[in-house]
Design a protein around this motif. Sequence first.
Motif, PDB file in Angstrom:
ATOM      1  N   LEU A   1      73.237   8.043 -24.489  1.00 15.90           N
ATOM      2  CA  LEU A   1      73.214   8.899 -23.379  1.00 15.90           C
ATOM      3  C   LEU A   1      72.045   8.382 -22.371  1.00 15.90           C
ATOM      4  CD1 LEU A   1      73.109  12.343 -25.506  1.00 15.90           C
ATOM      5  CD2 LEU A   1      74.862  11.637 -24.057  1.00 15.90           C
ATOM      6  N   GLY A   2      72.129   8.766 -21.092  1.00 21.00           N
ATOM      7  CA  GLY A   2      71.067   8.587 -20.146  1.00 21.00           C
ATOM      8  C   GLY A   2      71.571   8.394 -18.684  1.00 21.00           C
ATOM      9  N   VAL A   3      71.152   7.847 -17.724  1.00 19.74           N
ATOM     10  CA  VAL A   3      71.454   7.515 -16.278  1.00 19.74           C
ATOM     11  C   VAL A   3      71.775   6.259 -16.175  1.00 19.74           C
ATOM     12  CG1 VAL A   3      70.312   9.534 -15.913  1.00 19.74           C
ATOM     13  CG2 VAL A   3      69.315   7.591 -15.773  1.00 19.74           C
ATOM     14  N   CYS A   4      72.415   6.027 -14.970  1.00 19.65           N
ATOM     15  CA  CYS A   4      72.786   4.396 -14.428  1.00 19.65           C
ATOM     16  C   CYS A   4      72.870   4.707 -13.010  1.00 19.65           C
ATOM     17  CB  CYS A   4      73.879   4.072 -15.215  1.00 19.65           C
ATOM     18  SG  CYS A   4      75.690   4.710 -14.769  1.00 19.65           S
ATOM     19  N   ARG A   5      72.792   3.511 -12.301  1.00 18.86           N
ATOM     20  CA  ARG A   5      72.870   3.536 -11.141  1.00 18.86           C
ATOM     21  C   ARG A   5      74.604   3.626 -10.721  1.00 18.86           C
ATOM     22  NH1 ARG A   5      69.211  -1.043 -10.890  1.00 18.86           N
ATOM     23  NH2 ARG A   5      67.348  -0.082 -10.004  1.00 18.86           N
ATOM     24  N   GLU A   6      74.879   4.257  -9.437  1.00 17.06           N
ATOM     25  CA  GLU A   6      76.233   4.333  -9.326  1.00 17.06           C
ATOM     26  C   GLU A   6      76.962   3.151  -9.073  1.00 17.06           C
ATOM     27  OE1 GLU A   6      78.683   7.671  -6.639  1.00 17.06           O
ATOM     28  OE2 GLU A   6      77.513   6.498  -5.551  1.00 17.06           O
ATOM     29  N   SER A   7      75.968   2.134  -8.556  1.00 17.15           N
ATOM     30  CA  SER A   7      76.694   0.696  -8.011  1.00 17.15           C
ATOM     31  C   SER A   7      76.972  -0.125  -9.317  1.00 17.15           C
ATOM     32  CB  SER A   7      75.661   0.127  -7.319  1.00 17.15           C
ATOM     33  OG  SER A   7      74.338  -0.015  -7.933  1.00 17.15           O
ATOM     34  N   VAL A   8      76.755   0.264 -10.440  1.00 15.27           N
ATOM     35  CA  VAL A   8      76.939  -0.532 -11.657  1.00 15.27           C
ATOM     36  C   VAL A   8      78.399  -1.129 -11.678  1.00 15.27           C
ATOM     37  CG1 VAL A   8      74.787   0.544 -13.112  1.00 15.27           C
ATOM     38  CG2 VAL A   8      77.152   1.321 -13.370  1.00 15.27           C
ATOM     39  N   SER A   9      78.484  -2.292 -12.118  1.00 16.35           N
ATOM     40  CA  SER A   9      80.088  -3.062 -12.702  1.00 16.35           C
ATOM     41  C   SER A   9      80.652  -1.893 -13.572  1.00 16.35           C
ATOM     42  CB  SER A   9      79.959  -4.040 -12.732  1.00 16.35           C
ATOM     43  OG  SER A   9      81.027  -4.657 -13.201  1.00 16.35           O
TER      44      SER A   9
ATOM     45  N   ARG B   1      73.621   8.428 -11.704  1.00 11.31           N
ATOM     46  CA  ARG B   1      74.473   9.573 -12.243  1.00 11.31           C
ATOM     47  C   ARG B   1      74.327   9.335 -13.894  1.00 11.31           C
ATOM     48  NH1 ARG B   1      80.337   8.268  -9.550  1.00 11.31           N
ATOM     49  NH2 ARG B   1      80.971   9.899 -10.950  1.00 11.31           N
ATOM     50  N   PRO B   2      74.498  10.482 -14.654  1.00 14.73           N
ATOM     51  CA  PRO B   2      74.596  10.704 -15.969  1.00 14.73           C
ATOM     52  C   PRO B   2      75.543   9.750 -16.593  1.00 14.73           C
ATOM     53  CG  PRO B   2      74.440  12.807 -14.840  1.00 14.73           C
ATOM     54  CD  PRO B   2      74.851  11.796 -13.727  1.00 14.73           C
ATOM     55  N   TYR B   3      75.045   9.431 -17.782  1.00 11.71           N
ATOM     56  CA  TYR B   3      75.999   8.421 -18.411  1.00 11.71           C
ATOM     57  C   TYR B   3      76.172   8.835 -19.900  1.00 11.71           C
ATOM     58  CZ  TYR B   3      76.839   3.657 -20.911  1.00 11.71           C
ATOM     59  OH  TYR B   3      77.395   3.116 -21.931  1.00 11.71           O
TER      60      TYR B   3
ATOM     61  N   GLY C   1      75.702  13.059  -8.662  1.00 13.22           N
ATOM     62  CA  GLY C   1      74.892  11.987  -8.493  1.00 13.22           C
ATOM     63  C   GLY C   1      73.756  12.505  -7.814  1.00 13.22           C
ATOM     64  N   PHE C   2      72.242  11.856  -8.065  1.00 14.38           N
ATOM     65  CA  PHE C   2      70.813  12.329  -7.778  1.00 14.38           C
ATOM     66  C   PHE C   2      70.466  11.177  -6.990  1.00 14.38           C
ATOM     67  CE2 PHE C   2      71.804  13.780 -12.211  1.00 14.38           C
ATOM     68  CZ  PHE C   2      72.241  15.088 -11.874  1.00 14.38           C
ATOM     69  N   VAL C   3      69.791  11.600  -5.952  1.00 12.66           N
ATOM     70  CA  VAL C   3      68.969  10.521  -5.087  1.00 12.66           C
ATOM     71  C   VAL C   3      67.587  10.987  -4.626  1.00 12.66           C
ATOM     72  CG1 VAL C   3      71.358   9.815  -3.888  1.00 12.66           C
ATOM     73  CG2 VAL C   3      70.089  11.669  -2.899  1.00 12.66           C
ATOM     74  N   GLY C   4      67.288  12.066  -5.592  1.00 11.97           N
ATOM     75  CA  GLY C   4      65.760  12.511  -5.436  1.00 11.97           C
ATOM     76  C   GLY C   4      65.719  13.853  -6.294  1.00 11.97           C
TER      77      GLY C   4
ATOM     78  N   PRO D   1      88.875   1.357  -9.130  1.00 12.76           N
ATOM     79  CA  PRO D   1      87.788   0.596  -9.075  1.00 12.76           C
ATOM     80  C   PRO D   1      86.302   1.273 -10.136  1.00 12.76           C
ATOM     81  CG  PRO D   1      88.685   0.769  -7.010  1.00 12.76           C
ATOM     82  CD  PRO D   1      89.368   1.391  -7.732  1.00 12.76           C
ATOM     83  N   GLU D   2      86.515   2.856  -9.719  1.00 11.04           N
ATOM     84  CA  GLU D   2      85.496   3.585 -10.570  1.00 11.04           C
ATOM     85  C   GLU D   2      85.554   3.622 -11.908  1.00 11.04           C
ATOM     86  OE1 GLU D   2      86.940   5.680  -6.579  1.00 11.04           O
ATOM     87  OE2 GLU D   2      87.809   4.641  -8.393  1.00 11.04           O
TER      88      GLU D   2
END
Length: 476
Positions: A360-368, A444-446, A340-343, A326-327
């Motif tokens: 490059l960038g960041v995204c939510r861990e919950s993205v599809s 998380r970093p993308y 992963g970063f939460v603060g 799934p990941e």
Amino acid sequence: MATENPVESLQEEATCPICLEYFKDPVIIDCGHHFCRACIAQCWEGSNTDISCPQCRETVQQGNLRPNRRLANVVEIAKRLSLQAAKEAGEERVCRKHQETLKLFCEEDQTPICVVCDRSRAHRAHTVVPIEEAAQEYEVKLQGALGSLRKELEEALAVTSKEEKKTTEWQGKVKNKRKMIAGEFNKLHTLLREEEQLLLQSLEEEERETLQRLRENVTKLSQQSSSLQQLITELEKKCQQPVIELLKDVKSTLSRSENVKLQEPEAVSTDLKNVYKISLHMREALQRFGVDVTLDPDTANPNLVLSEDRKRVRLGDKRQDLPNNPERFDGCVCVLGAEGFVGGRCYWEMEVGDKTGWALGVCRESVSRKGKVTATPGNGYWVVWLEEGEYKVNTSPPAPLPVSVRPSQVGIFLDYEVGEVSFYNVTDRSHLFTFTDTFSGKLRPYFYPGLNPGVTNAAPLIICPVPAQAGGNLCP
């Protein structure tokens, strides 16, 4: 022929049939017709035979010219009525010099004239046309000129509107740039204030420890000095005592004085341990928040190849046979960071080298992770990228990203609580772009190494080493 207008009828009756102007010194001949004395004299001039009336052709006696005073008065009345009628009509159509109606237009002098002016030397050789005909002709020309001017005005208004729009856009760019500069320097000021506090705290601790050791040395030396002073006093008294008293326990006293030895103080360095260098550049300030980022192989698209140390990623030559967990991304050729970063605040740098495409960038861990990915902030992605020679940010719609110097390294700074993701061109140490949003959940970093058309983008994306001075307020 008489007209229906009484004034015009009167003007006609007061007009000489030869010069067609108001009678001047009117005379009557035998047939009963009237003429200007000068006009009839000129008409008969040089004739020795019987003469005739220019109007009815009846033979008349040449010298029989009788003045008509009543007609002269009628002429003056007709002139006054004509002038009054013109004024009441609101028209300046009366010749000021001759008090005649301005019926003609002189082309050379570009002015209305009367029939008397037309016969004068000033206008005799000029081109003269009826005033109404001239008005119609020039009205056509004026309409043509109006058409051209209206077209010019339309073009001028269009150009003006374009320039006004350009002005507004330019002012908007300046406003955004000013806001960006203020934001970046405010961020730098905040980081420098925090760095100042850390350095001052470290200096205070060093000062406290060193002062304590120096004071302990002073205390020990003071105690030794006091003991020495007591022994000196004792020996001085011993020397003044009588012989019997002096020799009493003298050996013990000498022994104590011989065993006295000054204890050297503990060596305490007064050189400052801390090197107080405050970086005035954003990169040095940001590097205090450096984090060790690695790639998460469980999220990598099967077409990507990761290095053993999980610091490099490139597009492979073929799709690998990997578990469809799934990941894992299966539609987008990308991979996430394992961390992963939460603060807090986090900073890392990527080497992009001469690659022709990357993101490059960041995204939510919950993205599809499955199927097509639309990387926009609304979908949980905050990304900048290079594609076909153009740098862009993934706003909706995407916006161009002006870049003066092509970056070979890109820095990413996440300030979770403030809600900012900033990108920096490490090559020329300039700010590229800052996203502002409200974050929730783990980020998380993308990484997207880009496609490889024509084998021109085969180089990997490389996570740069964490600088030695890192370790500030890091993300958890």
